[in-house]
Design a protein around this motif. Structure first.
Motif, PDB file in Angstrom:
ATOM      1  N   ILE A 104       0.690  -1.061   0.027  1.00  0.00           N
ATOM      2  CA  ILE A 104       0.069  -0.101   0.014  1.00  0.00           C
ATOM      3  C   ILE A 104       0.972   1.100   0.039  1.00  0.00           C
ATOM      4  N   HIS A 105       0.435   2.375  -0.670  1.00  0.00           N
ATOM      5  CA  HIS A 105       1.246   3.471  -0.801  1.00  0.00           C
ATOM      6  C   HIS A 105      -0.009   4.695  -0.602  1.00  0.00           C
ATOM      7  N   SER A 106       0.045   5.209   0.569  1.00  0.00           N
ATOM      8  CA  SER A 106      -1.226   6.031   0.939  1.00  0.00           C
ATOM      9  C   SER A 106      -0.942   7.211   1.626  1.00  0.00           C
ATOM     10  N   THR A 107      -1.636   8.567   1.452  1.00  0.00           N
ATOM     11  CA  THR A 107      -1.288   9.677   2.038  1.00  0.00           C
ATOM     12  C   THR A 107      -1.653   9.914   3.594  1.00  0.00           C
ATOM     13  N   GLN A 108      -2.481   8.931   3.684  1.00  0.00           N
ATOM     14  CA  GLN A 108      -2.856   8.858   5.421  1.00  0.00           C
ATOM     15  C   GLN A 108      -2.316   7.599   5.922  1.00  0.00           C
ATOM     16  N   LEU A 109      -2.233   6.387   5.389  1.00  0.00           N
ATOM     17  CA  LEU A 109      -1.555   5.195   5.943  1.00  0.00           C
ATOM     18  C   LEU A 109      -0.123   5.057   5.959  1.00  0.00           C
ATOM     19  N   GLY A 110       0.347   5.731   4.929  1.00  0.00           N
ATOM     20  CA  GLY A 110       1.830   5.577   4.691  1.00  0.00           C
ATOM     21  C   GLY A 110       2.225   4.511   3.637  1.00  0.00           C
ATOM     22  N   ALA A 111       3.352   3.974   3.441  1.00  0.00           N
ATOM     23  CA  ALA A 111       3.718   2.910   2.612  1.00  0.00           C
ATOM     24  C   ALA A 111       4.305   1.708   3.392  1.00  0.00           C
ATOM     25  N   HIS A 112       3.602   0.514   3.131  1.00  0.00           N
ATOM     26  CA  HIS A 112       3.742  -0.685   3.818  1.00  0.00           C
ATOM     27  C   HIS A 112       3.816  -1.610   2.827  1.00  0.00           C
ATOM     28  N   ALA A 113       4.370  -2.835   3.246  1.00  0.00           N
ATOM     29  CA  ALA A 113       4.364  -4.107   2.612  1.00  0.00           C
ATOM     30  C   ALA A 113       4.647  -5.349   3.292  1.00  0.00           C
ATOM     31  N   ARG A 114       3.753  -6.374   2.917  1.00  0.00           N
ATOM     32  CA  ARG A 114       3.771  -7.455   3.776  1.00  0.00           C
ATOM     33  C   ARG A 114       3.662  -9.034   2.792  1.00  0.00           C
ATOM     34  N   SER A 115       4.309  -9.832   3.300  1.00  0.00           N
ATOM     35  CA  SER A 115       4.212 -11.106   2.254  1.00  0.00           C
ATOM     36  C   SER A 115       4.134 -12.386   3.210  1.00  0.00           C
ATOM     37  N   ARG A 116       3.448 -13.260   2.615  1.00  0.00           N
ATOM     38  CA  ARG A 116       3.577 -14.758   3.273  1.00  0.00           C
ATOM     39  C   ARG A 116       3.637 -16.024   2.187  1.00  0.00           C
ATOM     40  N   SER A 117       4.117 -17.144   2.672  1.00  0.00           N
ATOM     41  CA  SER A 117       4.254 -18.248   1.740  1.00  0.00           C
ATOM     42  C   SER A 117       3.346 -19.109   2.393  1.00  0.00           C
ATOM     43  N   SER A 118       2.643 -19.993   1.563  1.00  0.00           N
ATOM     44  CA  SER A 118       1.739 -20.810   2.124  1.00  0.00           C
ATOM     45  C   SER A 118       1.952 -22.236   1.609  1.00  0.00           C
ATOM     46  N   PHE A 119       1.434 -23.399   2.382  1.00  0.00           N
ATOM     47  CA  PHE A 119       1.522 -24.641   1.884  1.00  0.00           C
ATOM     48  C   PHE A 119       0.217 -25.365   2.210  1.00  0.00           C
ATOM     49  N   TYR A 120      -0.483 -25.865   1.501  1.00  0.00           N
ATOM     50  CA  TYR A 120      -1.606 -26.931   2.053  1.00  0.00           C
ATOM     51  C   TYR A 120      -2.078 -28.166   1.413  1.00  0.00           C
ATOM     52  N   LEU A 121      -2.557 -28.906   2.047  1.00  0.00           N
ATOM     53  CA  LEU A 121      -2.999 -30.467   1.854  1.00  0.00           C
ATOM     54  C   LEU A 121      -4.350 -30.579   1.955  1.00  0.00           C
TER      55      LEU A 121
END
Length: 409
Positions: free
Chosen positions: A322-339
Motif C-alpha cells: 500500500i502507498h497512502s497519504t494517510q496510512l503511509g507505505a507498507h508491504a507484507r508477504s507470506r508463503s503458504s502450503f496446503y494439503l
C-alpha cells in the motif's frame, strides 16, 4: 468517461458487425442450495432470471448473505456471512483471492459485468482453508464464464434520476480458442444531492483448449466516481466524494503429468482510491489517496489415488503493498502450503479434510484446518458436521489508520 464509453461501444459494434452472428438471448440465473456436503448456495445461469438492473450483487438477495449497500446502484457494498463483519468474508474469482488489503469496503470493486459471470457460490460457516485467511464468516466464490460459445449481447436501459446503463458483450469461439470483450457504462444523478454515480467497466477473457491441456486469462478494468454522503461519517452530514479504479488480471492452466493434474495460476489486483471528505471545502479540506497491490502466484497438484477420491497439495505466495497519504507505505508477504483430501463411502457418506500453513512475518506462523462429514440418512434427510479453524489478517486500515479519536494497531 462518457466519451470513452461511446468510443468503446462503437468499436464493439464494428467488431460484432464483422462477425455477422445471429442475436443470442440472455441466459437465465437461479439460486439453488447444494444438498451435498458443502451446504452452499449457488447463483448460476439456469432456471429463473434473478439478475436485476441494480447489478450482479442483487442476485445474492436469495442467498444467506447480508449486503449493506452505499449509494445508488451499489456504489459500494459490504458482505457479511453468519454475523461476521465485512472483513470476515473471503471473496474469490476463479479461486483467486480478490479481497482488498486496505479495507473490506472495496472488496466489491470488481471489474466484471454480468455477462462475465457463470456462477456465484455462497459458502457460509466452515470453509476449507485452501484459499487462505479471511473466511471467518464464509466466502463468496465467483466463477467466470468461459468464452466457448459465439454470440453477442447489447443492452441499454433508461430510468429515474437520469439513469443510463449500456452493456455490450461480444464472444468469438472456435474449436480450440475463445475470446470475449465486455463493456458497461452506468450514469445516474441519484435520488438527492451527493448520491450520483458514474462507472465504466471493461473486461476481456481468453481461453485455449488442447488435448489434455487448458489455458485461460481474464483481465478487467473499472473506474467509478460517486457521491459518498456520510459513507464513513454517519450523522455528520458531510457531502463527500470518492473515486476508485480497479485492475484485475488472472491466469490459469491445467495439464496432466504422470497421472497428476498440474494447475499453475496467478492473479494481480491493483486498486486506487481517492476520498474527499467535504467536496464543498467549507468544513474540511481532508483528502486521501490510496493505492494497493496484491500479487498471488500459486501451484496445485491433484491426483486420484485408489484409497481417496482426490488428494491435492499446493503452494502459494502472497504479496500485499500500500502507498497512502494517510496510512503511509507498507508491504507484507507470506508463503503458504496446503494439503487436502476427500473420500466417499458409497453414496451416503462423504468426508473432506484440509490443512494449511501460512508462514508470514505478521502474524507469526499460522495453522488452519478443516474437517467435514456428510451422511445421507435417506432421501431429503442429511446429517452434517464440520470443524474448522481460520485466521484473519488485519487490513492496512486497521493497522495504520489514525485520527484524533482512533489509532490503528
Amino acid at each position: 468517461m462518457r466519451a470513452q464509453a461511446i468510443c468503446g461501444f462503437f468499436i464493439l459494434f464494428l467488431f460484432a458487425a464483422a462477425f455477422g452472428q445471429d442475436e443470442v438471448g440472455l441466459e437465465p440465473i437461479v439460486v439453488v442450495r447444494d444438498a451435498g456436503l458443502k451446504e452452499n448456495y449457488l447463483v448460476d445461469r439456469q432456471g429463473l432470471d434473478v439478475f436485476s438492473p441494480a447489478g450482479v450483487i442483487e442476485s445474492l438477495r436469495y442467498a444467506p448473505v447480508d449486503i449493506q449497500r452505499r449509494g445508488d446502484e451499489g456504489a459500494q457494498a459490504d458482505f457479511s456471512l453468519r454475523a461476521s463483519s465485512f472483513e470476515g468474508v473471503l471473496l474469490l474469482v476463479d479461486g483467486h483471492r480478490a479481497n482488498d488489503p486496505q479495507s473490506g469496503h472495496f472488496n466489491c470493486d470488481l471489474p466484471l459485468t454480468k455477462e462475465d459471470i457463470q456462477a456465484i457460490e455462497v459458502m457460509p460457516g466452515a470453509r476449507s482453508p485452501l484459499a487462505g485467511s479471511g473466511a471467518t464468516g464464509g466466502s463468496l466464490a465467483i466463477t467466470t464464464k468461459k468464452p466457448d460459445v459465439t454470440g453477442m449481447v447489447f443492452e441499454s436501459r433508461i430510468g429515474l434520476h437520469q439513469s443510463h446503463t449500456q452493456l455490450a458483450s461480444i464472444t468469438r469461439s472456435n474449436k480450440d480458442m475463445g475470446v470475449r470483450f465486455s463493456l458497461e457504462s452506468k450514469e445516474k444523478d441519484g435520488f438527492r444531492d451527493d448520491t450520483d454515480l458514474r462507472s465504466l467497466t471493461a473486461t476481456s477473457a481468453w481461453s485455449l483448449e488442447l488435448p489434455g491441456q487448458h489455458y485461460g486469462v481474464n483481465a478487467g478494468y473499472q473506474e467509478k466516481e460517486f457521491g459518498a454522503y456520510d459513507f464513513y461519517t454517519p450523522g455528520r452530514g458531510y457531502p463527500s466524494r470518492e473515486w476508485t479504479k480497479t485492475i484485475f488480471l488472472s491466469g490459469d492452466a491445467g495439464f496432466e503429468l504422470e497421472h497428476i493434474e498440474v494447475k499453475p495460476g496467478f492473479s494481480w489486483r491493483r486498486h486506487f482510491d481517492k476520498f474527499m471528505l467535504d467536496k464543498s471545502g467549507q468544513r474540511s479540506l481532508y483528502l486521501n489517496h490510496h493505492r494497493t497491490d496484491t500479487y498471488v502466484p500459486g501451484l496445485r497438484l491433484q491426483a486420484r489415488p485408489g484409497f481417496l477420491d482426490t488428494l491435492g497439495v499446493g503452494t502459494e505466495y502472497t504479496a500485499e503493498r500500500i502507498h497512502s497519504t494517510q496510512l503511509g507505505a507498507h508491504a507484507r508477504s507470506r508463503s503458504s502450503f496446503y494439503l487436502d483430501a476427500a473420500r466417499s463411502l458409497g453414496n451416503a457418506v462423504s468426508l473432506e479434510g484440509a490443512v494449511r500453513l501460512d508462514d508470514g512475518t505478521r502474524p507469526a506462523d499460522s495453522l488452519m484446518y478443516s474437517l467435514k462429514g456428510h451422511w445421507k440418512v435417506w432421501e431429503g434427510f442429511y446429517v452434517r458436521s464440520a470443524l474448522s479453524s481460520h485466521i484473519r489478517l488485519p487490513s492496512f486500515t486497521e493497522l495504520y489508520y489514525g485520527d484524533p479519536t482512533t489509532r490503528g494497531n
